[in-house]
Write a protein that holds these residues in place. Structure first.
Motif, PDB file in Angstrom:
ATOM      1  N   ILE A   6       0.863  -1.178   0.000  1.00 30.44           N
ATOM      2  CA  ILE A   6       0.000   0.000   0.000  1.00 30.44           C
ATOM      3  C   ILE A   6       0.898   1.227   0.000  1.00 30.44           C
ATOM      4  O   ILE A   6       1.671   1.439   0.939  1.00 30.44           O
ATOM      5  CB  ILE A   6      -0.941   0.026   1.221  1.00 30.44           C
ATOM      6  CG1 ILE A   6      -1.766  -1.268   1.280  1.00 30.44           C
ATOM      7  CG2 ILE A   6      -1.864   1.243   1.163  1.00 30.44           C
ATOM      8  CD1 ILE A   6      -2.583  -1.428   2.552  1.00 30.44           C
ATOM      9  N   ALA A   7       0.796   2.027  -1.063  1.00 30.78           N
ATOM     10  CA  ALA A   7       1.650   3.209  -1.205  1.00 30.78           C
ATOM     11  C   ALA A   7       0.791   4.460  -1.242  1.00 30.78           C
ATOM     12  O   ALA A   7      -0.027   4.645  -2.151  1.00 30.78           O
ATOM     13  CB  ALA A   7       2.485   3.110  -2.485  1.00 30.78           C
ATOM     14  N   ALA A  31       4.211   1.805   2.194  1.00 33.97           N
ATOM     15  CA  ALA A  31       5.187   2.685   1.553  1.00 33.97           C
ATOM     16  C   ALA A  31       4.665   4.109   1.625  1.00 33.97           C
ATOM     17  O   ALA A  31       3.513   4.373   1.294  1.00 33.97           O
ATOM     18  CB  ALA A  31       5.411   2.271   0.102  1.00 33.97           C
ATOM     19  N   LYS A  32       5.523   5.042   2.045  1.00 37.68           N
ATOM     20  CA  LYS A  32       5.082   6.421   2.275  1.00 37.68           C
ATOM     21  C   LYS A  32       5.115   7.280   1.018  1.00 37.68           C
ATOM     22  O   LYS A  32       4.614   8.407   1.007  1.00 37.68           O
ATOM     23  CB  LYS A  32       5.939   7.070   3.363  1.00 37.68           C
ATOM     24  CG  LYS A  32       7.414   7.196   3.038  1.00 37.68           C
ATOM     25  CD  LYS A  32       8.173   7.791   4.197  1.00 37.68           C
ATOM     26  CE  LYS A  32       9.666   7.964   3.909  1.00 37.68           C
ATOM     27  NZ  LYS A  32      10.345   6.664   3.694  1.00 37.68           N
ATOM     28  N   ILE A  38       8.972   1.430  -4.558  1.00 41.69           N
ATOM     29  CA  ILE A  38       9.914   0.721  -5.435  1.00 41.69           C
ATOM     30  C   ILE A  38      10.922  -0.064  -4.604  1.00 41.69           C
ATOM     31  O   ILE A  38      11.244  -1.217  -4.911  1.00 41.69           O
ATOM     32  CB  ILE A  38      10.638   1.730  -6.362  1.00 41.69           C
ATOM     33  CG1 ILE A  38       9.649   2.280  -7.393  1.00 41.69           C
ATOM     34  CG2 ILE A  38      11.822   1.061  -7.061  1.00 41.69           C
ATOM     35  CD1 ILE A  38      10.218   3.383  -8.259  1.00 41.69           C
ATOM     36  N   GLU A  39      11.409   0.542  -3.531  1.00 41.52           N
ATOM     37  CA  GLU A  39      12.375  -0.141  -2.656  1.00 41.52           C
ATOM     38  C   GLU A  39      11.736  -1.349  -1.974  1.00 41.52           C
ATOM     39  O   GLU A  39      12.380  -2.396  -1.809  1.00 41.52           O
ATOM     40  CB  GLU A  39      12.909   0.846  -1.625  1.00 41.52           C
ATOM     41  CG  GLU A  39      13.760   1.944  -2.262  1.00 41.52           C
ATOM     42  CD  GLU A  39      14.116   3.058  -1.279  1.00 41.52           C
ATOM     43  OE1 GLU A  39      13.754   2.938  -0.082  1.00 41.52           O
ATOM     44  OE2 GLU A  39      14.734   4.048  -1.713  1.00 41.52           O
ATOM     45  N   GLU A  62       4.170   6.756 -12.694  1.00 38.60           N
ATOM     46  CA  GLU A  62       5.535   6.240 -12.844  1.00 38.60           C
ATOM     47  C   GLU A  62       5.691   4.898 -12.116  1.00 38.60           C
ATOM     48  O   GLU A  62       6.346   3.979 -12.614  1.00 38.60           O
ATOM     49  CB  GLU A  62       6.543   7.252 -12.295  1.00 38.60           C
ATOM     50  CG  GLU A  62       6.599   8.552 -13.066  1.00 38.60           C
ATOM     51  CD  GLU A  62       7.469   9.589 -12.367  1.00 38.60           C
ATOM     52  OE1 GLU A  62       8.496   9.971 -12.945  1.00 38.60           O
ATOM     53  OE2 GLU A  62       7.112  10.012 -11.246  1.00 38.60           O
ATOM     54  N   LEU A  63       5.092   4.817 -10.936  1.00 40.87           N
ATOM     55  CA  LEU A  63       5.175   3.577 -10.165  1.00 40.87           C
ATOM     56  C   LEU A  63       4.478   2.434 -10.890  1.00 40.87           C
ATOM     57  O   LEU A  63       4.988   1.312 -10.943  1.00 40.87           O
ATOM     58  CB  LEU A  63       4.559   3.780  -8.782  1.00 40.87           C
ATOM     59  CG  LEU A  63       4.526   2.562  -7.857  1.00 40.87           C
ATOM     60  CD1 LEU A  63       5.910   1.975  -7.666  1.00 40.87           C
ATOM     61  CD2 LEU A  63       3.903   2.944  -6.512  1.00 40.87           C
ATOM     62  N   CYS A  64       3.314   2.715 -11.454  1.00 37.71           N
ATOM     63  CA  CYS A  64       2.576   1.697 -12.210  1.00 37.71           C
ATOM     64  C   CYS A  64       3.403   1.210 -13.394  1.00 37.71           C
ATOM     65  O   CYS A  64       3.477   0.008 -13.669  1.00 37.71           O
ATOM     66  CB  CYS A  64       1.244   2.265 -12.687  1.00 37.71           C
ATOM     67  SG  CYS A  64       0.199   1.063 -13.521  1.00 37.71           S
TER      68      CYS A  64
END
Length: 224
Positions: A6-7, A31-32, A38-39, A62-64
């Motif tokens: 969960i970001a 994830a904050k 990603i990490e 970008e994450l997707c």
């Protein structure tokens, strides 16, 4: 145990979603922001990602894109943006589903379960509901082992509904998923296709059909 990433950069929303997801027995990885997500993906085994669109460092788009390039997991995008162009961009980059804020946390849970179920189905290429088996690679339906012929659009329509057995779809949602956002025809084409599917399922003694939910749309119906 299923691990859900969960970001979200809003700590309150992050905790709210985490609480409901955790209560379903899933292991939560928080994830904050996008970079933190990603990490986490690089260091943890993740089965599904719930990602916010507007995040610092690396945004949801970008994450997707990053997830689609390196991981084969379902992605649920959560965002305050509800415009069609934002949804289109998200789907083009590979998100599987989309929830607009403000949302009911139970809806998030429902969509997570549906996505996990669908990805498990896609991995095996088969979706089985009672005496009906749908093969996604062959686009083939069998009822009690006997082949039931359906055109591609009818197959995709039934498969979409059967993949989300608890969800009600509006005509517009079904058109977007099956005919595409640029479809310019009459939305009543859905009614025609559903009538044909119902007739074929009934004649073959299938234990499922499509139910009309008055004023809302359609959902799969499983007979006891």
């Amino acid at each position: 145990m299923v691990r859900v990433l969960i970001a979200d950069d809003d700590p309150n929303i992050l905790e709210l979603i985490s609480l409901y997801i955790g209560n379903e027995g899933y292991q939560v990885v928080k994830a904050k922001d996008g970079q933190d997500a990603i990490e986490q993906l690089e260091s943890e085994r993740i089965d599904l990602a719930i990602i916010d669109l507007m995040m610092p460092k690396v945004d949801g788009y970008e994450l997707c894109e990053e997830i689609r390039q390196y991981y084969k997991i379902p992605v649920l995008m959560v965002t305050a943006k509800g415009e069609t162009k934002d949804k289109v961009k998200g789907f083009q980059l590979g998100t599987d589903d989309y929830v607009v804020k403000p949302f009911d946390p139970l809806e998030i849970v429902m969509r997570v379960k549906a996505l996990l179920r669908r990805y498990q189905v896609e991995a095996s290429n088969e979706l089985k509901t009672r005496n009906v088996t749908m093969n996604t690679s062959k686009k083939e339906i069998q009822v009690d082992g006997e082949r039931l012929t359906m055109p591609l659009k009818e197959f995709e329509l039934l498969y979409t509904l059967a993949s989300y057995p608890e969800q009600i779809f509006t005509r517009n949602q079904l058109i977007e998923r099956i005919w595409g956002l640029d479809y310019e025809g009459d939305d009543r084409t859905i009614d025609v296709h559903i009538k044909r599917i119902r007739d074929k399922l009934s004649k073959s003694n299938a234990a499922i059909s499509i139910k009309t939910v008055r004023g809302l749309g359609y959902k799969i119906e499983v007979f006891k």
